[in-house]
Design a protein around this motif. Structure first.
Motif, PDB file in Angstrom:
ATOM      1  N   THR A   1       0.849  -1.310  -0.036  1.00 43.70           N
ATOM      2  CA  THR A   1       0.169   0.025  -0.027  1.00 43.70           C
ATOM      3  C   THR A   1       0.792   1.237  -0.049  1.00 43.70           C
ATOM      4  N   TYR A   2       0.400   2.342  -0.431  1.00 45.62           N
ATOM      5  CA  TYR A   2       1.035   3.622  -0.502  1.00 45.62           C
ATOM      6  C   TYR A   2       1.324   4.240   0.723  1.00 45.62           C
ATOM      7  N   HIS A   3       0.351   4.011   1.712  1.00 44.29           N
ATOM      8  CA  HIS A   3       0.383   4.628   2.953  1.00 44.29           C
ATOM      9  C   HIS A   3      -0.364   3.552   4.009  1.00 44.29           C
TER      10      HIS A   3
ATOM     11  N   GLY B   1       3.598   8.946  -5.555  1.00 39.97           N
ATOM     12  CA  GLY B   1       2.369   8.404  -4.981  1.00 39.97           C
ATOM     13  C   GLY B   1       1.118   9.105  -5.063  1.00 39.97           C
ATOM     14  N   THR B   2       0.469   9.313  -3.787  1.00 39.76           N
ATOM     15  CA  THR B   2      -0.948  10.102  -3.831  1.00 39.76           C
ATOM     16  C   THR B   2      -0.657  11.490  -3.701  1.00 39.76           C
ATOM     17  N   GLY B   3       0.576  12.110  -3.434  1.00 39.78           N
ATOM     18  CA  GLY B   3       0.609  13.310  -3.432  1.00 39.78           C
ATOM     19  C   GLY B   3       0.565  13.802  -2.001  1.00 39.78           C
ATOM     20  N   LEU B   4       0.203  13.049  -1.089  1.00 36.31           N
ATOM     21  CA  LEU B   4      -0.078  13.275   0.314  1.00 36.31           C
ATOM     22  C   LEU B   4       1.003  14.129   1.105  1.00 36.31           C
ATOM     23  N   ASN B   5       2.190  13.331   0.838  1.00 37.18           N
ATOM     24  CA  ASN B   5       3.498  13.827   1.481  1.00 37.18           C
ATOM     25  C   ASN B   5       3.844  15.613   0.884  1.00 37.18           C
ATOM     26  N   ALA B   6       3.555  15.642  -0.415  1.00 36.73           N
ATOM     27  CA  ALA B   6       3.818  16.934  -1.270  1.00 36.73           C
ATOM     28  C   ALA B   6       2.688  17.966  -0.582  1.00 36.73           C
ATOM     29  N   LEU B   7       1.354  17.513  -0.420  1.00 35.83           N
ATOM     30  CA  LEU B   7       0.517  18.370   0.144  1.00 35.83           C
ATOM     31  C   LEU B   7       0.534  18.739   1.467  1.00 35.83           C
ATOM     32  N   LEU B   8       0.971  17.792   2.281  1.00 35.92           N
ATOM     33  CA  LEU B   8       1.380  18.130   3.610  1.00 35.92           C
ATOM     34  C   LEU B   8       2.344  19.121   3.760  1.00 35.92           C
TER      35      LEU B   8
END
Length: 149
Positions: A23-25, A64-71
Motif C-alpha cells: 500500500t502507498y500509506h 504516489g498519492t501526493g499526500l506528502n507533497a500536500l502536507l
C-alpha cells in the motif's frame, strides 16, 4: 499495474497494489503516518536546523498519492519558508484515482483541492510554482534511472 483505492481506519484513502501486497500509506492512519514521518521527523526537523535565508530542497522517491507533497505545502505556508520539492514517479496516478483521494476534506482544507489537483496534473520535467513558497518538479521515471539535472 492494478491498483485499488482502499479506506484507512482514519477515514482517508490510500492506494493498494494487490499484486505486490503493498500500500502507498498505512492502512491504519494514512494522514497521521505522513504527518509524523514526513513532516514532523523530516521537514520540521530539517527546517529547524537550517538558515531560513536558503531554499529547502526536498527529494521524494515516489510522488504516489501526493499526500506528502500536500502536507509539505501546508507546513511551508505556516512557516513562510521556500521549498523546492522534487518528486520521482514512474507510475503516476490516473485522474479518477486522484479524484477519489479525500485528503483535503479530511485535513479540513477544501481550499487546497485545486492545488492538490494541479500538483498531480501539472507538467512533468518543469518547475511549477503552486504558491509563493512551494515549487514542485516532477520527474516521470524510475529512481534506478534518475540523474539530477
Amino acid at each position: 499495474m492494478v491498483r485499488e483505492m482502499i479506506p484507512t481506519k482514519d477515514g482517508s484513502f490510500t492506494i493498494a497494489v494487490p499484486g505486490m501486497n503493498a500500500t502507498y500509506h498505512s492502512v491504519h492512519v494514512a494522514i497521521r503516518e505522513s504527518q509524523h514521518v514526513f513532516i514532523e521527523a523530516g521537514l520540521r526537523y530539517a527546517s529547524e536546523r537550517l538558515n531560513r535565508q536558503v531554499t529547502l530542497y526536498l527529494l521524494e522517491i515516489g510522488l504516489g498519492t501526493g499526500l506528502n507533497a500536500l502536507l509539505s505545502l501546508m507546513e511551508i505556508e505556516k512557516m513562510q519558508y521556500q521549498i523546492h520539492y522534487r518528486a520521482i514517479e514512474p507510475f503516476p496516478l490516473l485522474t479518477q484515482e486522484i479524484a477519489g483521494l479525500n485528503y483535503c476534506e479530511r485535513l479540513n482544507r477544501p481550499d487546497l483541492l485545486e492545488v492538490f489537483t494541479t500538483l498531480h496534473a501539472c507538467e512533468w520535467e518543469r518547475d511549477i510554482s503552486l504558491n509563493s513558497f512551494f515549487t514542485i518538479h516532477k520527474t516521470r521515471q524510475s529512481f534506478l534511472h534518475f540523474t539530477m539535472t
